[in-house]
Write a protein that holds these residues in place. Structure first.
Motif, PDB file in Angstrom:
ATOM      1  N   ARG A 181       8.507 -22.970  -5.072  1.00  0.00           N
ATOM      2  CA  ARG A 181       9.884 -22.599  -5.404  1.00  0.00           C
ATOM      3  C   ARG A 181       9.879 -21.382  -6.311  1.00  0.00           C
ATOM      4  O   ARG A 181       8.980 -21.187  -7.128  1.00  0.00           O
ATOM      5  N   ALA A 182      10.918 -20.608  -6.190  1.00  0.00           N
ATOM      6  CA  ALA A 182      11.108 -19.480  -7.099  1.00  0.00           C
ATOM      7  C   ALA A 182      11.510 -20.025  -8.461  1.00  0.00           C
ATOM      8  O   ALA A 182      12.055 -21.129  -8.561  1.00  0.00           O
ATOM      9  N   PRO A 183      11.272 -19.260  -9.533  1.00  0.00           N
ATOM     10  CA  PRO A 183      11.726 -19.702 -10.857  1.00  0.00           C
ATOM     11  C   PRO A 183      13.246 -19.887 -10.871  1.00  0.00           C
ATOM     12  O   PRO A 183      13.973 -19.276 -10.071  1.00  0.00           O
ATOM     13  N   ASP A 184      13.720 -20.719 -11.788  1.00  0.00           N
ATOM     14  CA  ASP A 184      15.156 -21.010 -11.890  1.00  0.00           C
ATOM     15  C   ASP A 184      16.000 -19.748 -11.980  1.00  0.00           C
ATOM     16  O   ASP A 184      17.041 -19.640 -11.336  1.00  0.00           O
ATOM     17  N   TRP A 185      15.560 -18.776 -12.778  1.00  0.00           N
ATOM     18  CA  TRP A 185      16.369 -17.566 -12.963  1.00  0.00           C
ATOM     19  C   TRP A 185      16.482 -16.772 -11.664  1.00  0.00           C
ATOM     20  O   TRP A 185      17.519 -16.179 -11.390  1.00  0.00           O
ATOM     21  N   VAL A 186      15.462 -16.784 -10.843  1.00  0.00           N
ATOM     22  CA  VAL A 186      15.506 -16.092  -9.545  1.00  0.00           C
ATOM     23  C   VAL A 186      16.478 -16.820  -8.615  1.00  0.00           C
ATOM     24  O   VAL A 186      17.302 -16.185  -7.942  1.00  0.00           O
ATOM     25  N   ARG A 187      16.412 -18.145  -8.593  1.00  0.00           N
ATOM     26  CA  ARG A 187      17.324 -18.932  -7.751  1.00  0.00           C
ATOM     27  C   ARG A 187      18.762 -18.741  -8.203  1.00  0.00           C
ATOM     28  O   ARG A 187      19.666 -18.595  -7.377  1.00  0.00           O
ATOM     29  N   HIS A 188      18.975 -18.744  -9.511  1.00  0.00           N
ATOM     30  CA  HIS A 188      20.332 -18.589 -10.046  1.00  0.00           C
ATOM     31  C   HIS A 188      20.943 -17.236  -9.657  1.00  0.00           C
ATOM     32  O   HIS A 188      22.148 -17.134  -9.421  1.00  0.00           O
ATOM     33  N   GLN A 189      20.123 -16.210  -9.571  1.00  0.00           N
ATOM     34  CA  GLN A 189      20.602 -14.881  -9.192  1.00  0.00           C
ATOM     35  C   GLN A 189      20.766 -14.718  -7.679  1.00  0.00           C
ATOM     36  O   GLN A 189      21.267 -13.712  -7.214  1.00  0.00           O
ATOM     37  N   GLY A 190      20.335 -15.732  -6.920  1.00  0.00           N
ATOM     38  CA  GLY A 190      20.516 -15.696  -5.475  1.00  0.00           C
ATOM     39  C   GLY A 190      19.417 -14.977  -4.714  1.00  0.00           C
ATOM     40  O   GLY A 190      19.634 -14.512  -3.599  1.00  0.00           O
ATOM     41  N   PHE A 191      18.231 -14.902  -5.303  1.00  0.00           N
ATOM     42  CA  PHE A 191      17.155 -14.167  -4.656  1.00  0.00           C
ATOM     43  C   PHE A 191      15.947 -15.036  -4.291  1.00  0.00           C
ATOM     44  O   PHE A 191      14.844 -14.541  -4.148  1.00  0.00           O
ATOM     45  N   GLU A 192      16.173 -16.327  -4.124  1.00  0.00           N
ATOM     46  CA  GLU A 192      15.067 -17.194  -3.720  1.00  0.00           C
ATOM     47  C   GLU A 192      14.528 -16.769  -2.350  1.00  0.00           C
ATOM     48  O   GLU A 192      13.339 -16.927  -2.064  1.00  0.00           O
ATOM     49  N   TRP A 193      15.390 -16.211  -1.521  1.00  0.00           N
ATOM     50  CA  TRP A 193      14.950 -15.764  -0.202  1.00  0.00           C
ATOM     51  C   TRP A 193      13.822 -14.733  -0.308  1.00  0.00           C
ATOM     52  O   TRP A 193      12.952 -14.680   0.554  1.00  0.00           O
ATOM     53  N   MET A 194      13.820 -13.924  -1.388  1.00  0.00           N
ATOM     54  CA  MET A 194      12.743 -12.937  -1.555  1.00  0.00           C
ATOM     55  C   MET A 194      11.404 -13.636  -1.803  1.00  0.00           C
ATOM     56  O   MET A 194      10.378 -13.220  -1.261  1.00  0.00           O
ATOM     57  N   GLN A 195      11.439 -14.681  -2.616  1.00  0.00           N
ATOM     58  CA  GLN A 195      10.228 -15.464  -2.881  1.00  0.00           C
ATOM     59  C   GLN A 195       9.718 -16.082  -1.576  1.00  0.00           C
ATOM     60  O   GLN A 195       8.530 -16.063  -1.294  1.00  0.00           O
ATOM     61  N   LEU A 196      10.622 -16.622  -0.778  1.00  0.00           N
ATOM     62  CA  LEU A 196      10.229 -17.218   0.495  1.00  0.00           C
ATOM     63  C   LEU A 196       9.669 -16.165   1.447  1.00  0.00           C
ATOM     64  O   LEU A 196       8.692 -16.408   2.149  1.00  0.00           O
ATOM     65  N   LEU A 197      10.281 -15.001   1.456  1.00  0.00           N
ATOM     66  CA  LEU A 197       9.805 -13.916   2.322  1.00  0.00           C
ATOM     67  C   LEU A 197       8.387 -13.491   1.936  1.00  0.00           C
ATOM     68  O   LEU A 197       7.547 -13.249   2.809  1.00  0.00           O
ATOM     69  N   LEU A 198       8.110 -13.427   0.640  1.00  0.00           N
ATOM     70  CA  LEU A 198       6.764 -13.062   0.195  1.00  0.00           C
ATOM     71  C   LEU A 198       5.735 -14.104   0.616  1.00  0.00           C
ATOM     72  O   LEU A 198       4.598 -13.758   0.940  1.00  0.00           O
ATOM     73  N   GLN A 199       6.131 -15.374   0.627  1.00  0.00           N
ATOM     74  CA  GLN A 199       5.200 -16.438   1.007  1.00  0.00           C
ATOM     75  C   GLN A 199       5.142 -16.672   2.514  1.00  0.00           C
ATOM     76  O   GLN A 199       4.153 -17.201   3.015  1.00  0.00           O
ATOM     77  N   GLN A 200       6.229 -16.313   3.203  1.00  0.00           N
ATOM     78  CA  GLN A 200       6.288 -16.516   4.647  1.00  0.00           C
ATOM     79  C   GLN A 200       6.765 -15.223   5.326  1.00  0.00           C
ATOM     80  O   GLN A 200       7.880 -15.149   5.844  1.00  0.00           O
TER      81      GLN A 200
END
Length: 192
Positions: free
Chosen positions: A141-160
């Motif tokens: 999972r992305a850190p809470d602050w990344v999820r709160h800003q709406g950018f968890e998709w970037m973390q997922l893209l980097l991993q997948q």
């Protein structure tokens, strides 16, 4: 679906453009653990359907360790062929789960649930996307602050990175559709 939850930043942005304030982004990786914690100890049973065999197995182990107030009724990978599906449905029904978690990715999981809902004797079926990958430790999972800003998709893209079309083409395409529909949505709401 009987219920649809705001799962993703695009949905939040679309709602905001329409003047709708959503309480929170409710992704399966947050919803299901919360559901398990808040309903523990009520003799509920669940079945995990989805991912490959190794991921499904590790996800089941993690779920059993983290949520002892629920019982694993059964599990199966998500690659059953059309000819194997009747036996799979029988396996699920014989396990008598209260909750079927289907992790096949969107829209495959929703289509599978819809296509087989009349055959399934399960009170609640939920499409959970990549939840099993999270539980199995395949992705983080992305850190809470990344999820709160709406950018968890970037973390997922980097991993997948194989999902690049979904995020780099799909997100802008979705936003363009929302913007294109906005004038007619506003006109309809002013007529009510």
């Amino acid at each position: 679906a009987h219920r649809v939850f705001a799962d993703g930043t695009g949905v939040r942005w679309a709602a905001k453009l329409r003047g709708i304030k959503l309480k929170e982004n409710l992704v399966g990786t947050d919803l299901i653990p919360r559901l398990f914690r808040e309903t523990a100890g009520r003799n509920y049973r669940y079945f995990l359907l989805g991912a490959n065999e190794q991921t499904n197995h590790r996800a089941a182990e993690k779920c059993q360790a983290d949520f002892p107030g629920w019982t694993l009724a059964g599990r199966h990978h998500g690659y059953a062929t059309a000819s194997e599906t009747p036996a799979l449905i029988q396996l699920i029904n014989e396990a008598r789960p209260h909750l079927l978690l289907v992790g096949m990715g969107n829209p495959i999981q929703e289509q599978w649930i819809h296509r087989h809902q009349k055959q399934l004797r399960v009170p609640v079926c939920i499409g959970v996307g990549g939840l099993f990958d999270h539980w199995a430790g395949n992705i983080q999972r992305a850190p809470d602050w990344v999820r709160h800003q709406g950018f968890e998709w970037m973390q997922l893209l980097l991993q997948q990175p194989h999902k690049w079309r979904r995020y780099l083409l799909g997100n802008p395409k979705f936003l363009l559709r929302i913007l294109r529909e906005l004038p007619s949505d506003l006109a309809r709401s002013s007529q009510i």
